[in-house]
Design a protein around this motif. Structure first.
Motif, short mmCIF file in Angstrom:
data_model
loop_
_atom_site.label_atom_id
_atom_site.label_comp_id
_atom_site.label_asym_id
_atom_site.label_seq_id
_atom_site.Cartn_x
_atom_site.Cartn_y
_atom_site.Cartn_z
N GLY A 159 1.11 61.40 -4.16
CA GLY A 159 -0.20 62.05 -4.11
C GLY A 159 -0.82 62.25 -5.48
O GLY A 159 -1.33 63.33 -5.78
N THR A 160 -0.79 61.20 -6.32
CA THR A 160 -1.34 61.31 -7.67
C THR A 160 -2.32 60.17 -7.94
O THR A 160 -2.21 59.08 -7.38
N VAL A 161 -3.27 60.46 -8.82
CA VAL A 161 -4.25 59.47 -9.28
C VAL A 161 -4.29 59.56 -10.80
O VAL A 161 -4.55 60.63 -11.35
N ARG A 162 -4.04 58.46 -11.49
CA ARG A 162 -4.06 58.43 -12.96
C ARG A 162 -5.40 57.90 -13.45
O ARG A 162 -5.88 56.87 -12.98
N VAL A 163 -5.99 58.59 -14.39
CA VAL A 163 -7.23 58.15 -15.02
C VAL A 163 -6.87 57.56 -16.37
O VAL A 163 -6.52 58.29 -17.31
N VAL A 164 -6.94 56.24 -16.48
CA VAL A 164 -6.55 55.56 -17.72
C VAL A 164 -7.64 54.64 -18.25
O VAL A 164 -7.49 54.06 -19.32
N ARG A 165 -8.76 54.50 -17.50
CA ARG A 165 -9.84 53.63 -17.94
C ARG A 165 -11.12 54.04 -17.24
O ARG A 165 -11.11 54.80 -16.27
N GLN A 166 -12.24 53.50 -17.71
CA GLN A 166 -13.50 53.64 -17.01
C GLN A 166 -14.30 52.36 -17.19
O GLN A 166 -14.08 51.61 -18.15
N LEU A 167 -15.18 52.10 -16.26
CA LEU A 167 -16.05 50.92 -16.34
C LEU A 167 -17.40 51.34 -16.87
O LEU A 167 -17.97 52.35 -16.43
N GLN A 168 -17.92 50.56 -17.82
CA GLN A 168 -19.25 50.82 -18.38
C GLN A 168 -20.02 49.52 -18.49
O GLN A 168 -19.43 48.45 -18.69
N ALA A 169 -21.33 49.62 -18.39
CA ALA A 169 -22.20 48.46 -18.56
C ALA A 169 -22.55 48.34 -20.04
O ALA A 169 -23.05 49.29 -20.64
N HIS A 170 -22.29 47.20 -20.61
CA HIS A 170 -22.62 46.94 -22.02
C HIS A 170 -23.59 45.77 -22.10
O HIS A 170 -23.38 44.74 -21.45
N ARG A 171 -24.62 45.95 -22.89
CA ARG A 171 -25.64 44.92 -23.03
C ARG A 171 -25.01 43.63 -23.55
O ARG A 171 -24.31 43.60 -24.55
N GLY A 172 -25.25 42.55 -22.82
CA GLY A 172 -24.75 41.25 -23.24
C GLY A 172 -23.33 40.97 -22.80
O GLY A 172 -22.87 39.83 -22.87
N ALA A 173 -22.61 42.00 -22.34
CA ALA A 173 -21.22 41.81 -21.95
C ALA A 173 -20.97 42.17 -20.49
O ALA A 173 -19.86 41.99 -19.98
N GLY A 174 -21.99 42.69 -19.83
CA GLY A 174 -21.80 43.09 -18.44
C GLY A 174 -20.93 44.32 -18.32
O GLY A 174 -20.93 45.19 -19.21
N LEU A 175 -20.16 44.39 -17.26
CA LEU A 175 -19.26 45.53 -17.05
C LEU A 175 -17.95 45.29 -17.80
O LEU A 175 -17.33 44.24 -17.68
#
Length: 356
Positions: A159-175
């Motif tokens: 019953g655990t969820v690890r937060v180790v990354r996030q997705l971001q939109a970057h101009r010219g590079a997409g997500l």
């Protein structure tokens, strides 16, 4: 809002054409006056707190230029900006909803009550991304964090969820995948058994979707995806949430406000502030306390009732003991009639009172 969004949305439009050597304090001041007058898609001026954060992004970048001898000094250090205290979440009470319906003016940051939150989850219960909204409501994950979750980060047995990354939109590079917002944001969350069940059902349905799409399915391992298995863009998720919010008939909140709602609901449930800080990934408990000083009305009411219960319980017995001691010692500790708390049994006069 990410650093990249600060750059793309505010700094590039106002300073993007300037040569580094041309960035004088006056030039930067004019740019930020323009940023402060920027109108958001919701028709509102940019919040002062946002302008402060954009200034912090620019100042950090220019400090690097100073360290590398590209600039003699940082022109963003002397900026004169309006106070940037973040708006505190306001709860959509019945009166607040009535005022909004009459005037059309909504608070900058608003959260739903328990009943409103439950109504929204009921409304989206049939949506393919129901598990995402359920998880955000219960844990307060940021938008980029929840779309960046992979199944390898989720342990349904423990019953655990690890937060180790996030997705971001970057101009010219997409997500792109980037590190969490801060060291404190890299965290492991415990989730309740109901949420575990919701995630199990979501995984099963996702597997059914993958079988239907066959080779077309993008097997990136993300917990929440677009139709067909592709990466779910944060801004696309926000648009979907706004659409669902409008269709639900509930007062408007932002997707990010579900994070604020998770905190206020946790506090309403009696969760310790330190635990809420860890859940949200705040670096300082001061930030948590300042942001959520004003929470659900019933929290303040229940706190007042608990305080009164602590002070006034068995008041009659305590008063008799105090007056008894006062009589023996020849001194009065509490003046008669100064306390009107609840009493137990039939009120009787003590020996000290009879002598008076």
């Amino acid at each position: 809002m990410s650093y990249q969004e600060h750059i793309d949305r505010y700094l590039v439009p106002h300073l993007g054409e300037a040569v580094l050597e041309e960035l004088t304090p006056a030039r930067v001041q004019r740019a930020f006056e323009g940023i402060a007058g920027h109108i958001t898609p919701r028709g509102q001026r940019v919040a002062a707190a946002t302008v402060q954060r954009v200034r912090a992004t620019l100042r950090a970048a220019l400090n690097t230029a100073v360290r590398e001898w590209l600039l003699g000094s940082n022109p963003a250090n002397g900026l004169r900006l309006a106070g940037g205290q973040s708006a505190r979440p306001m709860v959509w009470t019945e009166q607040a909803v009535a005022d909004w319906r009459n005037s059309g003016v909504r608070p900058a940051v608003a959260v739903w009550t328990v009943e409103q939150t439950r109504a929204f989850l009921d409304h989206v219960s049939g949506d393919r991304l129901y598990a995402l909204f359920h998880l955000v409501v219960m844990t307060g994950l940021r938008r980029g964090e929840v779309v960046g979750l992979r199944w390898e980060d989720v342990d349904l047995e423990r019953g655990t969820v690890r937060v180790v990354r996030q997705l971001q939109a970057h101009r010219g590079a997409g997500l792109v995948e980037v590190a969490p917002k801060s060291a404190a944001s890299r965290r492991t969350l415990m989730v309740d058994h109901t949420t575990v069940g919701v995630l199990r059902r979501h995984r099963w349905r996702q597997q059914q979707e993958a079988q239907e799409h066959g080779r077309v399915w993008d097997r990136g391992g993300y917990v929440f995806t677009a139709v067909g298995g592709g990466v779910l863009a944060p801004e696309r998720l926000s648009r979907l949430f706004r659409k669902l919010n409008t269709a639900s008939g509930l007062p408007p909140v932002r997707l990010h406000d579900l994070r604020h709602g998770a905190a206020t609901l946790a506090l309403a449930a009696g969760v310790d502030l330190k635990v809420v800080q860890a859940m949200l990934g705040h670096a300082s408990i001061v930030l948590t306390a300042d942001t959520y000083a004003s929470v659900l009305p019933q929290v303040a009411r229940e706190a007042a009732e608990r305080t009164a219960s602590l002070v006034l319980r068995d008041a009659g017995r305590v008063r008799r003991q105090v007056w008894g001691r006062a009589g023996r010692r020849g001194s009065v500790l509490v003046p008669p009639g100064s306390h009107h708390g609840p009493t137990t049994g039939t009120a009787r006069l003590s020996h000290a009172q009879m002598r008076l």
